[in-house]
Design a protein around this motif. Structure first.
Motif, mmCIF file in Angstrom:
data_model
loop_
_atom_site.group_PDB
_atom_site.id
_atom_site.type_symbol
_atom_site.label_atom_id
_atom_site.label_comp_id
_atom_site.label_asym_id
_atom_site.label_seq_id
_atom_site.Cartn_x
_atom_site.Cartn_y
_atom_site.Cartn_z
ATOM 1 N N LEU A 206 0.991 -0.989 -0.182
ATOM 2 C CA LEU A 206 0.092 -0.251 -0.300
ATOM 3 C C LEU A 206 1.483 0.785 0.230
ATOM 4 O O LEU A 206 1.678 1.146 0.299
ATOM 5 C CB LEU A 206 -0.742 -0.003 1.454
ATOM 6 N N SER A 207 0.190 2.070 -0.220
ATOM 7 C CA SER A 207 1.069 3.500 -0.480
ATOM 8 C C SER A 207 1.176 3.958 0.991
ATOM 9 O O SER A 207 2.435 4.945 1.267
ATOM 10 C CB SER A 207 0.193 4.718 -0.695
ATOM 11 N N SER A 208 0.225 3.398 1.983
ATOM 12 C CA SER A 208 1.628 4.425 3.263
ATOM 13 C C SER A 208 2.124 3.012 4.015
ATOM 14 O O SER A 208 3.245 3.259 4.811
ATOM 15 C CB SER A 208 0.148 2.942 4.312
ATOM 16 N N GLY A 209 3.223 2.128 2.779
ATOM 17 C CA GLY A 209 4.495 1.304 2.946
ATOM 18 C C GLY A 209 3.573 0.410 3.871
ATOM 19 O O GLY A 209 4.833 -0.739 3.983
ATOM 20 N N ALA A 210 2.572 0.302 4.027
ATOM 21 C CA ALA A 210 2.004 -1.293 5.111
ATOM 22 C C ALA A 210 1.831 -2.356 3.735
ATOM 23 O O ALA A 210 1.657 -2.764 2.251
ATOM 24 C CB ALA A 210 1.032 -0.919 5.566
ATOM 25 N N CYS A 211 1.993 -3.871 4.167
ATOM 26 C CA CYS A 211 1.534 -5.225 3.558
ATOM 27 C C CYS A 211 0.552 -6.040 3.904
ATOM 28 O O CYS A 211 1.097 -6.175 4.680
ATOM 29 C CB CYS A 211 2.761 -6.042 2.995
ATOM 30 N N LYS A 212 0.397 -5.897 2.396
ATOM 31 C CA LYS A 212 -0.640 -6.796 2.720
ATOM 32 C C LYS A 212 -0.566 -8.000 2.055
ATOM 33 O O LYS A 212 -0.045 -8.605 0.860
ATOM 34 C CB LYS A 212 -2.137 -6.887 2.830
ATOM 35 N N MET A 213 -0.830 -10.271 2.577
ATOM 36 C CA MET A 213 -0.762 -10.666 1.661
ATOM 37 C C MET A 213 -2.016 -11.871 1.784
ATOM 38 O O MET A 213 -2.265 -11.907 2.410
ATOM 39 C CB MET A 213 0.634 -11.907 3.085
ATOM 40 N N GLN A 214 -2.066 -12.388 0.590
ATOM 41 C CA GLN A 214 -3.495 -13.006 0.416
ATOM 42 C C GLN A 214 -3.191 -14.453 -0.769
ATOM 43 O O GLN A 214 -2.517 -14.055 -1.949
ATOM 44 C CB GLN A 214 -4.418 -11.772 -0.133
ATOM 45 N N LEU A 215 -3.254 -14.922 -0.473
ATOM 46 C CA LEU A 215 -4.018 -16.466 -0.714
ATOM 47 C C LEU A 215 -4.918 -16.541 -2.069
ATOM 48 O O LEU A 215 -6.195 -16.885 -1.421
ATOM 49 C CB LEU A 215 -3.863 -17.825 -0.077
#
Length: 486
Positions: A221-230
């Motif tokens: 994300l532009s905020s720097g956070a990361c998400k991981m989705q299967l």
């Protein structure tokens, strides 16, 4: 369709990894060497094999331009080789001197990451070969690593079963725990970057001991956070999946498994295209050529197979490619392949595979239900087949016992028996000792292993409950007798 175009049979031990550039193929092995081939005709380069590691080589990877090759080993080093001369350009000693299991170079060739058996990570500045940062995940072994196509983040996988996303400051951006039950074995980023709005997305493939190949979406994300989705779980192979790789366009995904097969998938639609059945032992490595429709697969049968993807390879249907003779294969390869391990060392899965190969697949369920491994197989009698396994057909019992007797006779080989070789050095043992994991090792090798502060078993990766080593006098006498007669 997919066809086998040649088989490389130069390594003397398990092939652990293979890597392509547009012009070269590199392979590495438990025999301590790397071999370099010209992809035009798969002839070996004049300076090959590369010899510089003291123990088996676990992983190798090219810099993007193909000018350099990095390799890592149980000897706790990552070596950087010149592909112009075959000479060692740099020796990168891992912090803590723990065995290095995996290494990866970023697509921009600015950084190299190495991961070790004690869970530590080292981030190196690749041009200067200087250590930049370190990190660690406790109580695990690092076995997988891949850089994103933007070179700014990388993912690691461990025997604990987790996938972790890191930035170049060695900060963890995300931890996907229990990504693979029983442990991750390999992971690889797709080469493309998907961008939309405030999100940058990568695709990652991972495989593990749970027999699954998984495709993930990693959203930054532009905020720097990361998400991981299967996104997908692919179940085209029936045993632990040891290796995986994307094609250069990200359209295809290949994986190698303990069930001895190579699976080729449509990575976009998560559909099995082909199952390739040519290797005779576990498939430990796979790689796509970046410029040609070629796949290289390496195995514990000591060979590397080169496959060509023909027109129409994107057709669906999960077709199985039957075994066929390779250009450089020799007669009797099936028997030779089965004997890479002593029959007494076969697992239950090995026995099941052997039954299928011998046309006795109907017995697999009975053998599996009774936990028949190699040792049990060799001890079978007519009485146990009838009374304990309840095989009623006299003809079937006789056929099975005849096949077992053939196995026993084939086990007499001219090479060094596998149980006489140290699992760490793969050399004939002089002073064999028994460690707490129940395995025998060369004393000097296991003491060196323990002295690196790595208290896990070289064979099982589980903690050694004690560092006490017991001399194996029986094995030492057996080795002495074998040496006398040979």
């Amino acid at each position: 369709m997919t066809s086998l175009i040649c088989t490389l049979q130069d390594h003397r031990d398990d092939v652990n990894w293979c890597a392509f550039t547009s012009k070269l193929l590199a392979t590495c092995s438990g025999d301590k060497t790397l071999r370099i081939y010209n992809t035009r005709d798969f002839s070996e380069l004049p300076f090959s094999p590369l010899t510089g590691h003291g123990y088996g080589v676990h992983c190798c990877c090219f810099s993007t331009c193909g000018q350099f090759l990095a390799s890592c080993s149980t000897d706790a080093t990552t070596l950087v080789w010149s592909m112009d001369t075959g000479e060692i350009e740099a020796v990168l000693e891992h912090p803590g001197r723990s065995p290095v299991r995996v290494c990866a170079i970023s697509p921009d060739s600015a950084h190299l990451v190495s991961g070790a058996s004690d869970g530590t990570l080292a981030l190196w500045d690749f041009p200067s070969k200087q250590l930049r940062r370190t990190g660690a995940v406790n109580d695990t072994t690092m076995v997988a690593c891949s850089f994103s196509p933007c070179s700014q983040v990388f993912v690691t996988g461990s025997t604990y079963g987790d996938l972790r996303l890191w930035n170049l400051d060695m900060n963890q951006l995300h931890a996907e725990k229990n990504a693979h039950d029983l442990g991750v074995t390999c992971c690889t980023f797709a080469p493309s970057i998907l961008s939309g709005g405030q999100v940058v997305q990568f695709r990652l493939a991972s495989c593990g001991q749970d027999s699954h190949l998984k495709i993930w979406a990693i959203n930054k994300l532009s905020s720097g956070a990361c998400k991981m989705q299967l996104l997908h779980t692919l179940t085209g192979q029936s045993a632990p999946v040891l290796s995986c790789a994307y094609s250069s366009d990200g359209q295809l995904l290949v994986s190698g498994s303990v069930d001895k097969t190579v699976a080729v998938y449509d990575a976009i639609n998560a559909v099995l295209l082909y199952t390739l059945n040519q290797h005779e032992r576990y498939v430990t490595a796979c790689s796509f050529s970046p410029t040609s429709p070629l796949i290289a697969t390496g195995s514990m049968d000591k060979t590397v197979n080169i496959w060509r993807l023909e027109d129409g390879c994107s057709a669906n249907g999960g077709k199985s490619i039957p075994e066929r003779s390779a250009l450089t294969s020799s007669d009797g390869r099936t028997t030779a392949g089965r004997l890479k391990l002593l029959v007494s060392d076969w697992s239950e899965e090995d026995v099941s595979s052997w039954l299928v190969e011998e046309g006795l697949g109907g017995l697999v369920d009975k053998f599996t239900a009774n936990n028949i491994d190699g040792t049990e197989l060799l001890g079978l009698t007519k009485e146990t087949l009838a009374s304990e396994l309840h095989i009623e057909s006299v003809g079937l019992r006789s056929k099975l016992l005849r096949k077992v007797e053939e196995l026993k006779s084939e086990s007499v080989c001219s090479g060094i028996p596998d149980e006489f070789l140290c699992p760490i050095t793969r050399e004939l043992m002089r002073e064999p000792v028994i460690a707490a994991d129940g395995y025998s090792y060369e004393r000097e090798a296991i003491e060196s292993w323990i002295n690196t502060k790595n208290r896990s078993s070289p064979m099982t990766n589980l903690p050694l409950l004690t560092t006490l080593l017991t001399p194996n006098h029986t094995l030492k006498m057996a080795i002495g007798r074998w040496k006398t007669t040979h």
